[in-house]
Scaffold this motif. Structure first.
Motif, PDB file in Angstrom:
ATOM      1  N   ARG A  68     -39.588  33.888 -17.063  1.00  0.00           N
ATOM      2  CA  ARG A  68     -40.039  34.874 -18.039  1.00  0.00           C
ATOM      3  C   ARG A  68     -41.363  34.451 -18.673  1.00  0.00           C
ATOM      4  O   ARG A  68     -42.263  35.268 -18.859  1.00  0.00           O
ATOM      5  CB  ARG A  68     -38.970  35.087 -19.105  1.00  0.00           C
ATOM      6  CG  ARG A  68     -39.329  36.203 -20.049  1.00  0.00           C
ATOM      7  CD  ARG A  68     -38.191  36.545 -20.965  1.00  0.00           C
ATOM      8  NE  ARG A  68     -38.301  37.940 -21.319  1.00  0.00           N
ATOM      9  CZ  ARG A  68     -37.314  38.691 -21.680  1.00  0.00           C
ATOM     10  NH1 ARG A  68     -36.095  38.198 -21.726  1.00  0.00           N
ATOM     11  NH2 ARG A  68     -37.497  39.942 -22.000  1.00  0.00           N
ATOM     12  N   LEU A 104     -41.877  41.824 -11.866  1.00  0.00           N
ATOM     13  CA  LEU A 104     -40.636  42.297 -12.489  1.00  0.00           C
ATOM     14  C   LEU A 104     -40.837  42.547 -13.980  1.00  0.00           C
ATOM     15  O   LEU A 104     -40.328  43.532 -14.522  1.00  0.00           O
ATOM     16  CB  LEU A 104     -39.494  41.316 -12.234  1.00  0.00           C
ATOM     17  CG  LEU A 104     -39.103  41.168 -10.759  1.00  0.00           C
ATOM     18  CD1 LEU A 104     -38.027  40.104 -10.599  1.00  0.00           C
ATOM     19  CD2 LEU A 104     -38.653  42.493 -10.150  1.00  0.00           C
ATOM     20  N   CYS A 105     -41.574  41.689 -14.653  1.00  0.00           N
ATOM     21  CA  CYS A 105     -41.878  41.896 -16.075  1.00  0.00           C
ATOM     22  C   CYS A 105     -42.736  43.147 -16.271  1.00  0.00           C
ATOM     23  O   CYS A 105     -42.737  43.743 -17.345  1.00  0.00           O
ATOM     24  CB  CYS A 105     -42.586  40.675 -16.662  1.00  0.00           C
ATOM     25  SG  CYS A 105     -41.515  39.240 -16.908  1.00  0.00           S
ATOM     26  N   GLY A 107     -42.183  45.861 -14.794  1.00  0.00           N
ATOM     27  CA  GLY A 107     -41.321  47.029 -14.645  1.00  0.00           C
ATOM     28  C   GLY A 107     -41.064  47.456 -13.216  1.00  0.00           C
ATOM     29  O   GLY A 107     -40.435  48.488 -12.982  1.00  0.00           O
ATOM     30  N   LYS A 109     -39.423  47.352  -9.372  1.00  0.00           N
ATOM     31  CA  LYS A 109     -38.053  47.217  -8.860  1.00  0.00           C
ATOM     32  C   LYS A 109     -37.901  45.938  -8.039  1.00  0.00           C
ATOM     33  O   LYS A 109     -38.790  45.555  -7.279  1.00  0.00           O
ATOM     34  CB  LYS A 109     -37.665  48.421  -8.009  1.00  0.00           C
ATOM     35  CG  LYS A 109     -37.685  49.732  -8.772  1.00  0.00           C
ATOM     36  CD  LYS A 109     -36.611  49.745  -9.816  1.00  0.00           C
ATOM     37  CE  LYS A 109     -36.566  51.087 -10.528  1.00  0.00           C
ATOM     38  NZ  LYS A 109     -35.719  51.073 -11.678  1.00  0.00           N
ATOM     39  N   TYR A 137     -33.820  39.887 -13.339  1.00  0.00           N
ATOM     40  CA  TYR A 137     -34.083  41.326 -13.430  1.00  0.00           C
ATOM     41  C   TYR A 137     -33.149  41.974 -14.452  1.00  0.00           C
ATOM     42  O   TYR A 137     -33.582  42.742 -15.311  1.00  0.00           O
ATOM     43  CB  TYR A 137     -33.897  41.958 -12.046  1.00  0.00           C
ATOM     44  CG  TYR A 137     -34.182  43.429 -11.991  1.00  0.00           C
ATOM     45  CD1 TYR A 137     -35.480  43.894 -11.851  1.00  0.00           C
ATOM     46  CD2 TYR A 137     -33.146  44.354 -12.050  1.00  0.00           C
ATOM     47  CE1 TYR A 137     -35.745  45.259 -11.781  1.00  0.00           C
ATOM     48  CE2 TYR A 137     -33.398  45.713 -11.984  1.00  0.00           C
ATOM     49  CZ  TYR A 137     -34.702  46.162 -11.848  1.00  0.00           C
ATOM     50  OH  TYR A 137     -34.961  47.501 -11.783  1.00  0.00           O
ATOM     51  N   ASP A 138     -31.859  41.634 -14.377  1.00  0.00           N
ATOM     52  CA  ASP A 138     -30.878  42.192 -15.313  1.00  0.00           C
ATOM     53  C   ASP A 138     -31.191  41.788 -16.751  1.00  0.00           C
ATOM     54  O   ASP A 138     -31.113  42.615 -17.659  1.00  0.00           O
ATOM     55  CB  ASP A 138     -29.464  41.744 -14.936  1.00  0.00           C
ATOM     56  CG  ASP A 138     -28.985  42.320 -13.611  1.00  0.00           C
ATOM     57  OD1 ASP A 138     -29.594  43.303 -13.110  1.00  0.00           O
ATOM     58  OD2 ASP A 138     -28.006  41.765 -13.061  1.00  0.00           O
ATOM     59  N   ILE A 140     -34.153  40.874 -18.140  1.00  0.00           N
ATOM     60  CA  ILE A 140     -35.335  41.502 -18.717  1.00  0.00           C
ATOM     61  C   ILE A 140     -35.124  42.995 -18.932  1.00  0.00           C
ATOM     62  O   ILE A 140     -35.650  43.560 -19.878  1.00  0.00           O
ATOM     63  CB  ILE A 140     -36.632  41.213 -17.923  1.00  0.00           C
ATOM     64  CG1 ILE A 140     -36.561  41.749 -16.508  1.00  0.00           C
ATOM     65  CG2 ILE A 140     -36.974  39.750 -17.949  1.00  0.00           C
ATOM     66  CD1 ILE A 140     -37.857  41.609 -15.730  1.00  0.00           C
ATOM     67  N   HIS A 141     -34.316  43.635 -18.090  1.00  0.00           N
ATOM     68  CA  HIS A 141     -34.058  45.062 -18.285  1.00  0.00           C
ATOM     69  C   HIS A 141     -33.059  45.296 -19.414  1.00  0.00           C
ATOM     70  O   HIS A 141     -33.181  46.279 -20.137  1.00  0.00           O
ATOM     71  CB  HIS A 141     -33.642  45.721 -16.978  1.00  0.00           C
ATOM     72  CG  HIS A 141     -34.815  45.895 -16.066  1.00  0.00           C
ATOM     73  ND1 HIS A 141     -35.717  46.907 -16.215  1.00  0.00           N
ATOM     74  CD2 HIS A 141     -35.258  45.133 -15.042  1.00  0.00           C
ATOM     75  CE1 HIS A 141     -36.674  46.784 -15.319  1.00  0.00           C
ATOM     76  NE2 HIS A 141     -36.417  45.709 -14.600  1.00  0.00           N
ATOM     77  N   ASP A 142     -32.086  44.397 -19.580  1.00  0.00           N
ATOM     78  CA  ASP A 142     -31.165  44.503 -20.723  1.00  0.00           C
ATOM     79  C   ASP A 142     -31.932  44.331 -22.025  1.00  0.00           C
ATOM     80  O   ASP A 142     -31.710  45.062 -22.991  1.00  0.00           O
ATOM     81  CB  ASP A 142     -30.046  43.454 -20.636  1.00  0.00           C
ATOM     82  CG  ASP A 142     -29.009  43.792 -19.586  1.00  0.00           C
ATOM     83  OD1 ASP A 142     -29.006  44.939 -19.089  1.00  0.00           O
ATOM     84  OD2 ASP A 142     -28.208  42.897 -19.245  1.00  0.00           O
ATOM     85  N   ALA A 144     -35.116  44.986 -22.515  1.00  0.00           N
ATOM     86  CA  ALA A 144     -35.958  46.178 -22.697  1.00  0.00           C
ATOM     87  C   ALA A 144     -35.119  47.348 -23.197  1.00  0.00           C
ATOM     88  O   ALA A 144     -35.541  48.088 -24.093  1.00  0.00           O
ATOM     89  CB  ALA A 144     -36.659  46.538 -21.392  1.00  0.00           C
ATOM     90  N   ASP A 145     -33.917  47.519 -22.638  1.00  0.00           N
ATOM     91  CA  ASP A 145     -33.033  48.593 -23.088  1.00  0.00           C
ATOM     92  C   ASP A 145     -32.599  48.376 -24.534  1.00  0.00           C
ATOM     93  O   ASP A 145     -32.565  49.310 -25.329  1.00  0.00           O
ATOM     94  CB  ASP A 145     -31.787  48.689 -22.191  1.00  0.00           C
ATOM     95  CG  ASP A 145     -32.113  49.163 -20.777  1.00  0.00           C
ATOM     96  OD1 ASP A 145     -33.219  49.720 -20.575  1.00  0.00           O
ATOM     97  OD2 ASP A 145     -31.267  48.959 -19.891  1.00  0.00           O
TER      98      ASP A 145
END
Length: 153
Positions: A68, A104-105, A107, A109, A137-138, A140-142, A144-145
């Motif tokens: 990260r 990935l950071c 955004g 896929k 991936y999970d 950083i997306h968690d 962001a969400d």
């Protein structure tokens, strides 16, 4: 040595650190993500405007936090308009994981990024820990969400 994406250059070895002044002037690169075990190499010439050294040799040593850190560092450099050199004392293909983290950071896929990381200008195949990338991936997306939902409150 090659451009791996717009504004992102990958290289390895001792040549660029020894000739940093000329390289920086020719490419307009002022930022460096440098991987070297033990201590950083000295980049001769003008001090880079941004420099991040990570004390690692290869991807297997990069935990989630390091991935990260590298990905977000590259992202910040690019967002500020800075071209960046991804450099490893051990060879340019050792920086591939940092490029993947950045993508990935940004955004993108996971499957697309891993496929591109196995294609030219990178060496094929790309031996990596796919489960580690899925976890990254999970995470950083968690995050962001979670951040987006807090903004809606």
């Amino acid at each position: 040595m090659t451009w791996v994406a717009e504004g992102i250059y990958a290289a390895g070895g001792e040549h660029i650190p020894r000739t940093w002044a000329a390289f920086s002037q020719q490419t307009s690169i002022r930022s460096i993500l440098h991987l070297a075990s033990g201590h950083p190499q000295r980049f001769e010439g003008a001090t880079p405007s941004q420099f991040l050294w990570l004390d690692i040799n290869d991807e297997s040593q990069a935990d989630l936090q390091t991935r990260r850190l590298a990905g977000e560092y590259i992202l910040r450099c690019r967002e500020s308009g800075q071209a960046i050199l991804l450099h490893s004392a051990q060879g340019r293909h050792r920086v591939r994981w940092a490029f993947v983290a950045h993508q990935l950071c940004s955004g993108r896929k996971l499957k697309t990024v891993l496929r591109e990381a196995a294609e030219k200008p990178w060496l094929s195949p790309y031996y990596t820990d796919i489960d580690m990338w899925q976890t990254f991936y999970d995470v950083i997306h968690d995050d962001a969400d979670h951040h987006a939902s807090r903004l809606e409150e």
